[in-house]
Design a protein around this motif. Structure first.
Motif, PDB file in Angstrom:
ATOM      1  N   SER A 257      49.557  79.373  51.491  1.00  0.00           N
ATOM      2  CA  SER A 257      50.178  78.875  52.711  1.00  0.00           C
ATOM      3  C   SER A 257      51.483  78.146  52.388  1.00  0.00           C
ATOM      4  CB  SER A 257      49.233  77.915  53.433  1.00  0.00           C
ATOM      5  OG  SER A 257      49.224  76.639  52.792  1.00  0.00           O
ATOM      6  N   HIS A 258      52.130  77.665  53.437  1.00  0.00           N
ATOM      7  CA  HIS A 258      53.364  76.907  53.265  1.00  0.00           C
ATOM      8  C   HIS A 258      53.151  75.674  52.396  1.00  0.00           C
ATOM      9  CE1 HIS A 258      57.393  75.568  54.352  1.00  0.00           C
ATOM     10  NE2 HIS A 258      56.901  74.375  54.686  1.00  0.00           N
ATOM     11  N   PHE A 259      51.937  75.131  52.435  1.00  0.00           N
ATOM     12  CA  PHE A 259      51.663  73.874  51.741  1.00  0.00           C
ATOM     13  C   PHE A 259      51.009  74.055  50.377  1.00  0.00           C
ATOM     14  CE2 PHE A 259      51.651  73.041  56.332  1.00  0.00           C
ATOM     15  CZ  PHE A 259      52.692  72.117  56.395  1.00  0.00           C
ATOM     16  N   THR A 260      50.889  75.288  49.913  1.00  0.00           N
ATOM     17  CA  THR A 260      50.325  75.521  48.582  1.00  0.00           C
ATOM     18  C   THR A 260      51.080  74.768  47.488  1.00  0.00           C
ATOM     19  OG1 THR A 260      49.351  77.646  49.206  1.00  0.00           O
ATOM     20  CG2 THR A 260      49.800  77.300  46.861  1.00  0.00           C
ATOM     21  N   PRO A 261      52.411  74.645  47.547  1.00  0.00           N
ATOM     22  CA  PRO A 261      53.119  73.903  46.492  1.00  0.00           C
ATOM     23  C   PRO A 261      52.841  72.406  46.467  1.00  0.00           C
ATOM     24  CG  PRO A 261      54.606  75.453  47.568  1.00  0.00           C
ATOM     25  CD  PRO A 261      53.366  75.392  48.409  1.00  0.00           C
ATOM     26  N   ASN A 262      52.097  71.895  47.448  1.00  0.00           N
ATOM     27  CA  ASN A 262      51.836  70.456  47.492  1.00  0.00           C
ATOM     28  C   ASN A 262      50.649  70.019  46.648  1.00  0.00           C
ATOM     29  OD1 ASN A 262      52.789  70.267  50.985  1.00  0.00           O
ATOM     30  ND2 ASN A 262      54.028  69.890  49.167  1.00  0.00           N
ATOM     31  N   SER A 263      49.994  70.944  45.973  1.00  0.00           N
ATOM     32  CA  SER A 263      48.891  70.562  45.093  1.00  0.00           C
ATOM     33  C   SER A 263      48.949  71.405  43.828  1.00  0.00           C
ATOM     34  CB  SER A 263      47.547  70.728  45.798  1.00  0.00           C
ATOM     35  OG  SER A 263      47.360  72.061  46.240  1.00  0.00           O
ATOM     36  N   ASN A 264      48.256  70.951  42.808  1.00  0.00           N
ATOM     37  CA  ASN A 264      48.271  71.619  41.509  1.00  0.00           C
ATOM     38  C   ASN A 264      48.008  73.110  41.660  1.00  0.00           C
ATOM     39  OD1 ASN A 264      48.603  71.144  38.692  1.00  0.00           O
ATOM     40  ND2 ASN A 264      47.385  69.278  38.925  1.00  0.00           N
ATOM     41  N   ASN A 265      48.908  73.917  41.148  1.00  0.00           N
ATOM     42  CA  ASN A 265      48.785  75.364  41.280  1.00  0.00           C
ATOM     43  C   ASN A 265      49.238  76.014  39.977  1.00  0.00           C
ATOM     44  OD1 ASN A 265      50.104  78.163  41.976  1.00  0.00           O
ATOM     45  ND2 ASN A 265      48.680  77.727  43.648  1.00  0.00           N
ATOM     46  N   THR A 266      48.323  76.721  39.338  1.00  0.00           N
ATOM     47  CA  THR A 266      48.595  77.282  38.017  1.00  0.00           C
ATOM     48  C   THR A 266      49.691  78.341  38.060  1.00  0.00           C
ATOM     49  OG1 THR A 266      46.372  76.805  37.227  1.00  0.00           O
ATOM     50  CG2 THR A 266      47.593  78.535  36.069  1.00  0.00           C
TER      51      THR A 266
END
Length: 311
Positions: A257-266
């Protein structure tokens, strides 16, 4: 200052566009083969480092760039908005050791209505790989992309000229990142300052859809489920408008989603590290993760781009 010690973790190119929804096994095999027969310097880090004075850290592996922390212990320091001008302060994350010399630096802007905490996961994750990282607050939560672009540059100037870590930074090796309107701001910053070495807009939003003026190697990361900055009207036209002669790439996250970059993402971390290492540090050891271009997988909906230019 609060210190956190982190344990080590284990001619013009032709543009390629990977077909959607295919397994990533071929890319992994190709990258592994390239590492064995085409990138012999990986086994001779000393000799390679002698050729590239900006190289930092051991030879990378898939495990090392996917790890929550890289080889460097990390410290952090807060920067009050009262002590700076042109942006809203923030937090600087940096490698604790000075034994390897100076590092490249990256400033990260949050998105509309958000503050630096929304991007704080990138601070230690990138810094532990050998960068000084500054996650900033903006002057107002409602600042538009053009303002966020100016603030990214103001933060870079503060970081390299007046901050307490300025002596740890190579001021010629700088990059910008940002989420949403901050991602749009990173394009604005790259347009305004072509000397930047790397830009990574994350699910970017901007009313300006064309960026032919950009001369900075740019990795745009979109999300297939983004309804706020849909890739069809933001990330994709941003990418296609970049000069075809530019080192550029477009990664579309799968089931995101648009907010995926707001949390730890491998996936975001893996390719951001590879991009920053390749273009800020000139570290060709990381080309194996960018070329051949990644194939669609459970986390990648689509990837377009070219193999990096070689100097």
């Amino acid at each position: 200052m609060q210190q956190h010690l982190q344990s080590p973790a284990a001619p013009l190119p032709t543009e390629h566009r990977a077909p959607r929804r295919r397994t990533g096994r071929l890319a992994g095999a190709a990258a592994a083969l390239a590492a064995v027969i085409g990138l012999g310097t990986l086994t001779s880090p000393g000799a390679h480092a002698a050729d590239n004075p900006y190289e930092r850290g051991p030879a990378p592996t898939v495990s090392s760039i996917e790890a929550l922390r890289g080889p460097y212990a990390v410290s952090e320091t807060s920067v009050s908005s009262l002590l700076v001008s042109g942006f809203g302060g923030g937090t600087v994350y940096y490698p604790t050791s000075t034994s390897d010399g100076t590092f490249g630096a990256v400033v990260v802007s949050p998105g509309y209505t958000a503050d630096q905490s929304s991007m704080s996961w990138l601070g230690p994750r990138l810094a532990s790989q050998g960068f000084v990282v500054f996650t900033i607050d903006t002057l107002s939560r409602y600042d538009q992309p053009d303002s966020r672009g100016r603030q990214l540059l103001a933060a870079l100037d503060y970081l390299t000229q007046r901050s307490s870590v300025r002596t740890r930074i190579d001021s010629t090796r700088l990059g910008v990142m940002g989420h949403s309107m901050g991602g749009g701001g990173s394009l604005e910053a790259a347009k305004s300052r072509p000397s930047l070495q790397a830009a990574i807009p994350l699910t970017p939003w901007n009313t300006d859809k064309t960026w032919p003026e950009v001369r900075t190697p740019t990795l745009i990361i979109g999300a297939d489920g983004d309804t706020i900055a849909p890739v069809s009207s933001h990330s994709e036209p941003f990418y296609t408008s970049l000069p075809s002669t530019l080192d550029r790439a477009y990664l579309e996250l799968n089931s995101a989603s648009h907010f995926t970059p707001n949390s730890n993402n491998t996936t975001i971390a893996k390719y951001s590290i590879s991009w920053l290492k390749r273009f800020i540090d000139n570290d060709t050891r990381y080309e194996q993760f960018l070329c051949p271009i990644p194939r669609p997988s459970t986390t990648i909906e689509e990837y377009r781009g070219n193999c990096p230019h070689t100097s």
